[in-house]
Design an enzyme around this catalytic site. Structure first.
Site, PDB file in Angstrom:
ATOM      1  N   LYS A   1      56.498  48.265  50.442  1.00 59.30           N
ATOM      2  CA  LYS A   1      56.974  46.592  50.030  1.00 59.30           C
ATOM      3  C   LYS A   1      58.559  46.684  50.247  1.00 59.30           C
ATOM      4  O   LYS A   1      59.071  45.625  50.337  1.00 59.30           O
ATOM      5  CB  LYS A   1      56.807  46.627  48.473  1.00 59.30           C
ATOM      6  CG  LYS A   1      55.212  46.365  48.380  1.00 59.30           C
ATOM      7  CD  LYS A   1      54.783  45.081  47.948  1.00 59.30           C
ATOM      8  CE  LYS A   1      54.977  45.053  46.353  1.00 59.30           C
ATOM      9  NZ  LYS A   1      54.159  44.039  45.713  1.00 59.30           N
TER      10      LYS A   1
ATOM     11  N   LYS B   1      55.540  52.995  58.336  1.00 62.57           N
ATOM     12  CA  LYS B   1      54.678  52.827  57.236  1.00 62.57           C
ATOM     13  C   LYS B   1      54.714  51.554  56.367  1.00 62.57           C
ATOM     14  O   LYS B   1      55.452  50.947  56.442  1.00 62.57           O
ATOM     15  CB  LYS B   1      54.710  53.859  56.271  1.00 62.57           C
ATOM     16  CG  LYS B   1      55.902  53.903  55.406  1.00 62.57           C
ATOM     17  CD  LYS B   1      55.763  54.891  54.418  1.00 62.57           C
ATOM     18  CE  LYS B   1      56.766  54.740  53.429  1.00 62.57           C
ATOM     19  NZ  LYS B   1      57.190  55.716  52.309  1.00 62.57           N
TER      20      LYS B   1
ATOM     21  N   LYS C   1      65.980  55.412  51.323  1.00 58.79           N
ATOM     22  CA  LYS C   1      66.363  54.638  50.360  1.00 58.79           C
ATOM     23  C   LYS C   1      67.364  54.317  50.068  1.00 58.79           C
ATOM     24  O   LYS C   1      68.009  53.052  49.988  1.00 58.79           O
ATOM     25  CB  LYS C   1      65.525  54.951  48.905  1.00 58.79           C
ATOM     26  CG  LYS C   1      64.203  55.033  48.957  1.00 58.79           C
ATOM     27  CD  LYS C   1      63.599  55.401  47.673  1.00 58.79           C
ATOM     28  CE  LYS C   1      62.273  55.320  47.340  1.00 58.79           C
ATOM     29  NZ  LYS C   1      61.828  55.517  46.175  1.00 58.79           N
TER      30      LYS C   1
END
Ligand code: TYM
Length: 329
Positions: free
Chosen positions: A197, A194, A112
């Protein structure tokens, strides 16, 4: 009855098919014979910048989706994380127990923070520690999640073990409840990554126009060759579609493979688009119904928060006592 707890972020508004098949579907099944706690984790959402109006709306949209997907507020305790202040309180205790290196090893943080252009906040770094507090507060036996949460569950168990050995047995060691077949749903355009969004591509959203979803499914990347078989290594695209098809219909992958023997990828994709549309249309209707009556929705969440606090405050009090805090009268 064994306890389960799980959470989902309200960040995106609409859930995607991976959230449903990897997690929420299991939440619905487990509420039947478990003491279930499910929360919309708004405290986790603010680890990245949120627009206040959108966060408020998305939190309600998330709760409405959980209800529409089958969470029954009479069976399960459905609540919003920030309504139960004990999450933040135990989160602090757990932060003080976590090693810096230990937190640095969390792969989701690495992914992230690498993707994020804005400055990375400390909250994003300590995110998994708050998640551990979410789970430990309820003494959960099982935590139904997708594969990507496995490492966070390991951290949770490590922290519980550490606390217990330092202060005496306080927390139950939770187990990840991961259903192998649907633990990782892949992106339709990039079937080795995977579905997520934050990497938009072939993501099927539950609240988008089903025509759009059907189109995404029809244009899903499939593999070389033309045979419809389940082979994750050599045919990740087709295998992902078969997994989704099977999960939405309850038909086994083997029987689907038999039925599509001699047919083409196009047939499979067209049919799956129809299966999805048929499944999602009544879900969308129910979401709309819950959002049309926000007062009732908020009441459900308030009742859930009260039940959650009953459990959470007991655990926090025992924890504070073990640590050596002077408890308020
Ligand atoms: P979140 O909001 O990212 O995702 C919610 C759930 O969906 C699962 N999931 C998937 N499963 C299969 N295939 C995919 N492509 C896929 N994408 C997402 C996730 O594994 C998750 O179960 N950290 C958590 C939220 C959380 C939590 C908790 C979970 C906070 N506190 C306590 C369990 C217990 C998260 O970000 O999930």
């Amino acid at each position: 009855r064994p306890r389960v707890l799980s959470g989902i972020q309200p960040t995106a508004g609409s859930f995607h098919l991976g959230n449903y098949l990897g997690a929420v579907r299991q939440w619905v099944a487990l509420q039947e014979d478990h003491d279930a706690f499910y929360c919309v984790v708004d405290l986790h959402a603010i680890t990245v910048e949120q627009n206040p109006k959108e966060l408020r709306q998305n939190t309600r949209v998330s709760a409405a989706q959980l209800l529409a997907l089958g969470i029954d507020p009479d069976r399960a305790t459905l609540f919003v994380q920030s309504h139960v202040p004990e999450h933040a309180q135990l989160g602090w205790v757990m932060q003080c127990l976590t090693g810096f290196g230990e937190a640095s090893r969390m792969t989701q943080f690495k992914d992230k923070s690498a993707r994020q252009e804005a400055a990375v906040g400390v909250g994003l770094f300590t995110y998994p520690i708050l998640q551990a507090a979410d789970i430990l507060l309820y003494q959960a036996h099982y935590v139904p999640v997708g594969e990507d949460q496995r490492q966070h569950l390991e951290l949770t168990r490590d922290l519980a073990t550490r606390f217990n050995s330092r202060y005496g047995k306080t927390f139950r060691l939770p187990e990840a409840y991961i259903v192998k077949d649907t633990a990782k749903i892949y992106d339709l355009q990039e079937p080795t990554a995977k579905m997520s969004k934050s990497v938009p591509g072939g993501v099927v959203e539950l609240l988008e126009d089903p025509k759009r979803s059907a189109k995404k499914i029809r244009s899903a990347v499939t593999d070389t060759g033309r045979e419809i078989i389940f082979d994750v290594e050599n045919k990740p695209g087709v295998s992902n579609l078969l997994t989704i098809f099977s999960a939405l219909t309850g038909r086994s992958v083997e029987s689907l493979v038999q039925d599509y023997d001699g047919k083409g990828y196009g047939d499979l994709k067209k049919d799956l688009g129809e299966v999805f549309t048929e499944w999602v249309t009544p879900v969308q209707d129910r979401v709309r119904m819950y959002l049309d009556d926000v007062a009732s929705l908020d009441k459900i969440l308030a009742a859930g928060a009260e039940r959650a606090r009953d459990v959470a405050s007991g655990t926090l009090r025992r924890t504070y006592e073990k640590i050596g805090f002077v408890l308020p009268e």
